[in-house]
Enzyme design. Sequence first.
Site, PDB file in Angstrom:
ATOM      1  N   ASP A 150     -64.581 -10.796 -80.603  1.00  0.00           N
ATOM      2  CA  ASP A 150     -65.980 -10.414 -80.776  1.00  0.00           C
ATOM      3  C   ASP A 150     -66.173  -8.965 -80.344  1.00  0.00           C
ATOM      4  O   ASP A 150     -65.259  -8.151 -80.481  1.00  0.00           O
ATOM      5  CB  ASP A 150     -66.883 -11.380 -79.999  1.00  0.00           C
ATOM      6  CG  ASP A 150     -66.428 -11.566 -78.547  1.00  0.00           C
ATOM      7  OD1 ASP A 150     -65.880 -10.604 -77.968  1.00  0.00           O
ATOM      8  OD2 ASP A 150     -66.631 -12.662 -77.983  1.00  0.00           O
ATOM      9  N   SER A 151     -67.341  -8.646 -79.809  1.00  0.00           N
ATOM     10  CA  SER A 151     -67.639  -7.259 -79.446  1.00  0.00           C
ATOM     11  C   SER A 151     -66.694  -6.710 -78.387  1.00  0.00           C
ATOM     12  O   SER A 151     -66.409  -5.507 -78.365  1.00  0.00           O
ATOM     13  CB  SER A 151     -69.089  -7.146 -78.960  1.00  0.00           C
ATOM     14  OG  SER A 151     -69.335  -8.079 -77.919  1.00  0.00           O
ATOM     15  N   PHE A 152     -66.195  -7.569 -77.493  1.00  0.00           N
ATOM     16  CA  PHE A 152     -65.249  -7.101 -76.482  1.00  0.00           C
ATOM     17  C   PHE A 152     -63.979  -6.577 -77.153  1.00  0.00           C
ATOM     18  O   PHE A 152     -63.385  -5.596 -76.714  1.00  0.00           O
ATOM     19  CB  PHE A 152     -64.884  -8.233 -75.523  1.00  0.00           C
ATOM     20  CG  PHE A 152     -65.929  -8.550 -74.488  1.00  0.00           C
ATOM     21  CD1 PHE A 152     -67.273  -8.296 -74.713  1.00  0.00           C
ATOM     22  CD2 PHE A 152     -65.575  -9.124 -73.278  1.00  0.00           C
ATOM     23  CE1 PHE A 152     -68.235  -8.600 -73.763  1.00  0.00           C
ATOM     24  CE2 PHE A 152     -66.523  -9.427 -72.316  1.00  0.00           C
ATOM     25  CZ  PHE A 152     -67.861  -9.173 -72.555  1.00  0.00           C
ATOM     26  N   HIS A 336     -71.553  -4.070 -71.975  1.00  0.00           N
ATOM     27  CA  HIS A 336     -70.241  -4.394 -72.536  1.00  0.00           C
ATOM     28  C   HIS A 336     -69.149  -3.626 -71.792  1.00  0.00           C
ATOM     29  O   HIS A 336     -69.424  -2.665 -71.076  1.00  0.00           O
ATOM     30  CB  HIS A 336     -70.206  -4.058 -74.032  1.00  0.00           C
ATOM     31  CG  HIS A 336     -70.806  -5.115 -74.891  1.00  0.00           C
ATOM     32  ND1 HIS A 336     -72.161  -5.344 -74.947  1.00  0.00           N
ATOM     33  CD2 HIS A 336     -70.236  -6.031 -75.721  1.00  0.00           C
ATOM     34  CE1 HIS A 336     -72.408  -6.339 -75.776  1.00  0.00           C
ATOM     35  NE2 HIS A 336     -71.254  -6.781 -76.259  1.00  0.00           N
TER      36      HIS A 336
END
Length: 360
Positions: A150-152, A336
């Site tokens: 995902d965004s990570f 994040h």
Amino acid sequence: MKPHALIGLLAGMLLSSSLYAADSTKPLPLHIGGRVLVESPANQPVSYTYSWPAVYFETAFKGQSLTLKFDDDQNIFRLIVDDKAPVVINKPGKVDYPVESLAPGKHRVRLEKLTETQSTSGRFLGFYTDPSAKPLALPKRKRQIEFIGDSFTVGYGNTSPSRECTDEELFKTTNSQMAFGPLTAKAFDADYQINASSGFGIVRNYNGTSPDKSLLSLYPYTLNNPDQLYHNKHWKPQVIVIGLGTNDFSTALNDNERWKTREALHADYVANYVKFVKQLHSNNARAQFILMNSDQSNGEIAEQVGKVVAQLKGGGLHQVEQIVFKGLDYSGCHWHPSANDDQLLANLLITHLQQKKGIW
């Protein structure tokens, strides 16, 4: 001769000269990293269409002329020539991009996509040089690592100086090549794919958005649409790193979602995650699987990923393990991981893989 006729004649001469110059160049062979749709229409140059993060292109040649051809007004790139300082190319559009002041001799060239574009795609039309230049051998890396997440995994806003970001700031400060995946792969001189999309999960996306989609429904395709299934017989990663669960569990369930209890969400997540890894294993029997997750959400993510690993091992798939990471500063956009966090995660993975015997 009338002035406008002379202007027209000169314009025609300049256009003819430009076309002649363009025709006098030749495309260089290139090496592709990531998922790319390669098209060779009749009587047209080859084009390379992409949408997943961290795609890259490489070439090598002996000469002193180099032009990159783009058809992409969406993405930011960095160009690295002979390991010199990268040059940022920002949304080039449809353009020929010449590399200036290139000395005669051997050159290695790498073009990297930095940004995330979930709903659009771009096209690279190749590296070009003059007819007298000589192509050199392209990289033939034996090691391959795939990162799914995902965004990570994307590197969402990882270079931002602040946690508060506008959409434009988020776009500009997302650098997928500085995320932990590419950093890890480069340490092993491995080719890599970053098949990740911000906000998506195994069965549930962030705060229940887009309930008809998940990362698992996006994964089979070459681009961010269902037009072309991805198939590459040469892509057989020895290591597959998956980081999915943050979006499944980081928010409370909404009344309109299909899971009525947290326990039902847990069961659905574990069942689909197990099925996904088994599917990947069926195509990559030798691959070592690393399921990564943070210690966030009061340990809920780690607990459910642990159940996935236990079920897989109980079913006979032993080359799977879990890594739980902690201690990040989360100073990137919207809390994040930062670029510093990405380096810490890369170091964690690099050390772990260095201790594994026989994975390559």
